[in-house]
Design an enzyme around this catalytic site. Structure first.
Site, mmCIF file in Angstrom:
data_model
loop_
_atom_site.group_PDB
_atom_site.id
_atom_site.type_symbol
_atom_site.label_atom_id
_atom_site.label_comp_id
_atom_site.label_asym_id
_atom_site.label_seq_id
_atom_site.Cartn_x
_atom_site.Cartn_y
_atom_site.Cartn_z
ATOM 1 N N ASP A 47 0.842 -1.193 0.000
ATOM 2 C CA ASP A 47 0.000 0.000 0.000
ATOM 3 C C ASP A 47 0.877 1.243 0.000
ATOM 4 O O ASP A 47 1.606 1.499 0.963
ATOM 5 C CB ASP A 47 -0.918 -0.001 1.232
ATOM 6 C CG ASP A 47 -1.880 1.173 1.212
ATOM 7 O OD1 ASP A 47 -2.814 1.151 0.387
ATOM 8 O OD2 ASP A 47 -1.683 2.113 1.997
ATOM 9 N N TYR A 52 3.288 9.908 0.744
ATOM 10 C CA TYR A 52 4.215 9.306 1.699
ATOM 11 C C TYR A 52 5.671 9.645 1.375
ATOM 12 O O TYR A 52 6.548 9.476 2.217
ATOM 13 C CB TYR A 52 4.047 7.788 1.741
ATOM 14 C CG TYR A 52 2.668 7.295 2.134
ATOM 15 C CD1 TYR A 52 1.719 8.150 2.710
ATOM 16 C CD2 TYR A 52 2.305 5.966 1.928
ATOM 17 C CE1 TYR A 52 0.461 7.695 3.061
ATOM 18 C CE2 TYR A 52 1.054 5.503 2.277
ATOM 19 C CZ TYR A 52 0.125 6.376 2.832
ATOM 20 O OH TYR A 52 -1.127 5.909 3.167
ATOM 21 N N LYS A 81 -2.236 6.385 -4.258
ATOM 22 C CA LYS A 81 -3.314 7.334 -3.935
ATOM 23 C C LYS A 81 -3.050 8.705 -4.555
ATOM 24 O O LYS A 81 -1.907 9.158 -4.608
ATOM 25 C CB LYS A 81 -3.449 7.473 -2.413
ATOM 26 C CG LYS A 81 -3.646 6.134 -1.711
ATOM 27 C CD LYS A 81 -3.740 6.281 -0.204
ATOM 28 C CE LYS A 81 -3.666 4.923 0.466
ATOM 29 N NZ LYS A 81 -2.289 4.407 0.555
ATOM 30 N N HIS A 114 -7.156 10.024 -1.987
ATOM 31 C CA HIS A 114 -6.609 9.885 -0.634
ATOM 32 C C HIS A 114 -7.533 10.460 0.447
ATOM 33 O O HIS A 114 -7.670 9.876 1.531
ATOM 34 C CB HIS A 114 -5.239 10.564 -0.590
ATOM 35 C CG HIS A 114 -4.315 10.011 0.441
ATOM 36 N ND1 HIS A 114 -2.949 9.956 0.273
ATOM 37 C CD2 HIS A 114 -4.549 9.490 1.665
ATOM 38 C CE1 HIS A 114 -2.396 9.430 1.354
ATOM 39 N NE2 HIS A 114 -3.338 9.147 2.217
#
Length: 315
Positions: A47, A52, A81, A114
């Site tokens: 994931d 990130y 995302k 997201h």
């Protein structure tokens, strides 16, 4: 004999693998080793998210593992995302292209919106003036085009309440396949669970072990005496019990770890089960949401003036 629950079927017909490695807050220089450890331990679901900040490193490792024949692309499930700054319809395909370039892939198995939140293009900080009004149907239409093009084999959302998901389902040509939300024994979301099931949307649980950033006892899933009792009776770690609880609840789980031993332990959840009497004890957990999205709420800017508006009364 325990039912393994290794995957869940989506409304696209694809099967999402039930345990994925989470990569949120996995530091650069560390996340690559975690991916390698996980793949070699049997994980096939990773994931990711552009936000990130570690997709390039993940891509380098995936490329190496694929070239070395450690794993085949068709056996992997890679999620990414769309970040809040890329909600303008013309920016959506550019955002996915960046992710695909970073991950060194031709497609992702799942692409999620997201948050139901829009921020100014190019903004980095969580400052109120960076929040702008959302237009979720327009963003979603751009995501549907990515599905049509085969660049995203499935599309979905993250952090959507039942109401926001219902509104999107009413407007969508292609129904979201997944709603990825916070879900663990201390935030079980029965109403959202039931709604997703009724509309054929798979619920995927992030932070399934509870947020490591919280310090109060009531927010620490692992400190719950019920959990520790169940873990002791079953001869499993508290983390294993929490993850198995998620599978038996019917949702995929995305535990994040960069520790080799815990990565392996977190994948040992298939050949045993929590008996009914112990499973029932999870209803006694006090419910506390850990990730509230307060940075997306402002009296002046954006779409949500209160936390209640962001979550539509579901927290």
């Amino acid at each position: 004999m325990a039912r393994a629950i290794r995957s869940f079927e989506l409304n696209t017909g694809a099967k999402i693998l039930s345990v994925g490695l989470g990569t949120w807050k996995a530091a650069p220089g560390v996340v690559g080793d975690a991916i390698t450890t996980a793949i070699k331990a049997g994980y096939r679901h990773i994931d990711c998210a552009q936000r990130y900040g570690n997709e390039k490193e993940i891509g380098d490792v995936l490329k190496k593992l694929l070239e070395e024949g450690v794993v085949k692309r068709e056996d992997l499930w890679i999620t990414s995302k769309l970040w809040c700054t890329d909600h303008a319809p013309e920016d959506v395909p550019l955002a996915l292209n960046r992710t695909l370039n970073d991950l060194k892939l031709d497609y992702v198995d799942l692409y999620l919106m997201h948050w139901p939140v829009r921020m100014k293009k190019g903004s980095v900080r969580f400052e109120p003036e960076n929040l702008v009004e959302t237009d979720i149907p327009s963003t979603w239409r751009a995501m549907e085009a990515l599905f049509d093009a085969g660049k995203a084999r499935a599309i979905g959302v993250s952090n959507f309440s039942s109401k926001k998901l219902a509104d999107l389902l009413d407007a969508a040509r292609i129904a979201p396949a997944v709603n990825q939300v916070e879900c663990h024994p201390s935030w079980q979301q029965p109403q959202l669970h039931a709604f997703c099931k009724s509309r054929g949307v798979h619920l995927s649980g992030y932070s399934p072990l509870g947020s490591s950033g919280e310090t109060t006892v009531k927010n620490q899933v692992f400190k719950n005496p019920i959990l520790n009792l169940v873990a002791e009776k079953l001869g499993k770690t508290p983390a294993q019990v929490v993850l198995r609880w998620g599978l038996q609840m019917g949702h995929s789980v995305l535990p994040k770890s960069t520790n080799e031993e815990r990565i392996k332990q977190n994948f040992d959840v298939f050949d045993w089960h929590i008996p009914e009497d112990l499973f029932a004890r999870f209803s006694e957990f006090e419910q506390v949401k850990l990730i509230t999205g307060t940075t997306f709420v402002d009296q002046t800017f954006g779409s949500y003036k209160t936390i209640d508006e962001l979550w539509d009364g579901e927290i």
